[in-house]
Design a protein around this motif. Structure first.
Motif, short mmCIF file in Angstrom:
data_model
loop_
_atom_site.label_atom_id
_atom_site.label_comp_id
_atom_site.label_asym_id
_atom_site.label_seq_id
_atom_site.Cartn_x
_atom_site.Cartn_y
_atom_site.Cartn_z
N TYR B 252 0.91 -1.34 -0.09
CA TYR B 252 0.06 -0.09 -0.17
C TYR B 252 1.01 1.32 0.10
N TRP B 253 0.61 2.25 -1.01
CA TRP B 253 1.27 3.46 -0.96
C TRP B 253 -0.08 4.65 -1.01
N SER B 254 0.21 5.69 -0.15
CA SER B 254 -0.51 6.94 -0.55
C SER B 254 0.03 8.16 -0.66
N GLY B 255 -0.49 8.87 -1.69
CA GLY B 255 -0.06 10.42 -1.64
C GLY B 255 -1.24 11.31 -1.31
N PHE B 256 -1.04 12.60 -1.46
CA PHE B 256 -2.03 13.47 -0.97
C PHE B 256 -3.46 13.30 -1.46
N ASP B 257 -3.40 12.77 -2.92
CA ASP B 257 -4.49 12.70 -3.81
C ASP B 257 -4.94 11.12 -4.23
N ARG B 258 -4.09 10.17 -3.65
CA ARG B 258 -4.53 8.85 -4.18
C ARG B 258 -3.84 7.79 -3.22
N VAL B 259 -4.60 6.48 -3.58
CA VAL B 259 -4.30 5.37 -2.73
C VAL B 259 -3.67 4.56 -3.77
#
Lengths: 255, 319
Positions: B252-259
């Motif tokens: 799992y990765w996440s950024g400010f606008d997506r997973v």
């Protein structure tokens, strides 16, 4: 059913029905002690049933054969209805029972009893903690019995098929996915919920997840009875999947 | 029931690409196509974004305007599997109403020619089969001024025919049968988030554990998007555990606008080249779960190497 005529429903009558599976008797006794203490604090009469159990905080353990004769589900519910009536008549607020029921699992009718007493508990001031010894009970059987309680601690079956508190209607809570698929089918067959004008209502406000396989199973079960299943749940995923799958025999009411 | 125009003698789906580099060139192809459909009383549909739809609407002769329906707003082209589902419903409805032919001109919105082109290329290939049961003649418009050359290469491989601005029809020499195009498994670029370590790595988790981890990495996306990703992760992990080769690795990765969630197993992935794109009633092979996954994510990318198969799911804005 005679049981339903027993004590009249009260303003806040629903009891609790819990399944506690353990691999260590002391762990169960600790839980049982707390459960009895809760009951006593609430003014309920408390009882402890199970073979070979020690007395707990002054509550004498009754042997299983004294309480559970041959398992006749309806007669057994009547027994508890009578015991509840006596407790209320004696001025108690209700009845709170701990049962170590592992030996009863051998009876094929015991699952039917678990569901029938669950419906009774959902509408009356009686609570039960059912203890099962994991070291003895077959895991598949344990899963089948555990999921008939509104609360249980058996991770292999992440859902519950139970009576909704107050109404006694069919409720499904927890997470429905491939893990519990086989147990779901058996639970539905077992509880054989009532149809209302061709519809089978499932109170699912406590449902946390449902996957497409479980929805298909529910629809297939309903179709098998010539009915439409109506899943009452605020879960957006349920409505979305039903819309995608267009399965006959199933609709979602968002609430 | 008869068909008209270039597809008159054709059975099934007549799928043409249109390449244009000016509004005039686009209209030169599209107007005769639409007017011809209206003249023949065929259901005639424009599926363009708002600007191009306006351009066409203004240019149509008044007599033809009422006979053309416009699907705008871009929702049709939100996700490939959803587009296939929506178009198949539309086509089935027209056929049930007695249509001998349906004409559609459409354009995949510009953002889809970038990060998510991979699954739109799969879409363009799969529809050769998915729409072939219908008497459909469709034009897929591509603006050569903004379409990357690699995308144009895929367009040529997925469209059996081309309609030119001068009205000539030609066969595409590089056209590949859908099953062969879809089985080629071109490499998919990594999401830049994947260059960093995953926030969570699970090894052969239960579907429930894999679902719960999605909520743990949610940067605050809209609830519906997270719920849809939870559905998709549950389906993909269930499939990997049932049909893949252990161990199943879920990252799992996440950024400010997506997973971004990548599910890898030691198998070779689905054997059906159309997996995920075409509606399936088959729950046993995982086909239905993969189709639901494609309906539930903003991007699904497949990749395969010698020893493993990975499905990457994105909620939020795909990169």
């Amino acid at each position: 059913m005679r049981a339903a005529e027993a004590p009249a429903a009260r303003p806040n009558p629903a009891g609790r029905h819990l399944c506690f599976a353990y691999a260590d008797l002391d762990e169960f006794l600790t839980r049982a002690r707390a459960f009895l203490a809760d009951g006593r604090a609430a003014g309920a009469q408390v009882r402890l049933v199970g073979d070979g159990l020690p007395d707990l905080d002054g509550v004498r353990a009754e042997s299983l054969p004294d309480v559970y004769d041959v398992i006749d589900p309806a007669a057994q519910v009547d027994y508890w209805a009578g015991a509840l009536a006596d407790a209320l008549a004696a001025g108690h607020s209700g009845l709170q029972v701990v049962g170590e029921v592992t030996p009863l699992v051998r009876s094929a009718a015991f699952g039917d009893y678990e569901h029938l007493i669950d419906r009774f508990i959902a509408q009356h001031p009686i609570s039960g903690l059912c203890g099962y010894d994991r070291r003895v009970v077959d895991p598949a059987v344990l899963a089948e019995l555990a999921c008939l309680h509104p609360w249980h601690n058996v991770p292999e079956v992440p859902f519950r098929v139970h009576a909704a508190a107050g109404t006694g209607d069919l409720a499904i809570s927890g997470e429905l996915d491939v893990t519990g698929a086989a147990a779901l089918v058996r639970a539905l067959d077992r509880v054989s919920p009532a149809l209302v004008e061709g519809e089978l209502f499932v109170e699912a406000s406590g449902l946390d997840f449902v996957d497409h396989r479980s929805l298909l199973q529910l629809a297939s079960y309903a179709r098998g009875r010539g009915a439409t299943a109506v899943l009452r749940t605020p879960l957006p995923a349920a409505a979305r999947l039903v819309d995608l799958l267009q399965v006959p025999g199933l609709r979602v009411e968002a609430r | 029931m008869t068909r008209s125009g270039a597809a008159a003698e054709h059975v099934g789906y007549f799928h043409e690409a249109v390449y244009y580099d000016s509004d005039d060139e686009l209209l030169a192809v599209v107007l005769p196509f639409l007017v011809g459909g209206v003249d023949e009383k065929e259901p005639t549909v424009v599926s363009f974004g708002p600007e191009k739809a306006d351009l066409v609407r203004r240019a149509l002769p008044a007599a033809a305007r009422g006979g053309v329906s416009f699907l705008t707003g871009g929702s049709v082209y939100a996700r490939p599997a959803a587009a296939i589902r929506a178009y198949r419903e539309l086509l089935a409805g027209h056929v049930a109403d007695g249509a001998g032919q349906i004409r559609i001109v459409g354009e995949i919105p510009r953002p889809s020619l970038g990060a998510t082109w991979n699954w739109w290329a799969r879409y363009e290939a799969a529809i050769n089969q998915a729409y072939d049961e219908f008497p459909l003649w469709s034009l897929c418009a591509y603006d050569t001024r903004i379409t990357p050359s690699a995308v144009l290469g895929d367009v040529a491989r997925t469209h059996p025919r081309t309609l030119h601005a001068d009205g000539q029809h030609s066969l595409s020499p590089s056209y590949a049968a859908p099953a062969s195009f879809l089985s080629a498994w071109p490499p998919v670029a990594l999401d830049p988030l994947q260059e960093g370590p995953p926030l969570i790595t699970l090894v052969s988790p239960t579907a429930a554990e894999a679902r719960h981890a999605v909520r743990a990495v949610d940067p605050g996306l809209p609830l519906d998007e997270i719920e849809e990703l939870v559905i998709a992760v549950s389906e993909v992990v269930t499939n990997a555990l049932r049909h893949g080769v252990p161990p199943v690795l879920v990252r799992y990765w996440s950024g400010f606008d997506r997973v971004v969630v990548a599910v890898t197993d030691g198998g070779s992935g689905p054997t059906d080249p159309f997996a995920g794109l075409l509606p399936s009633r088959d729950s046993a092979t995982g086909g239905l779960g993969l189709w639901i996954t494609h309906q539930s994510c903003n991007y699904v990318a497949f990749s395969r190497d010698e020893s493993s198969f990975t499905l990457r799911l994105t909620a939020g804005n795909p990169f």
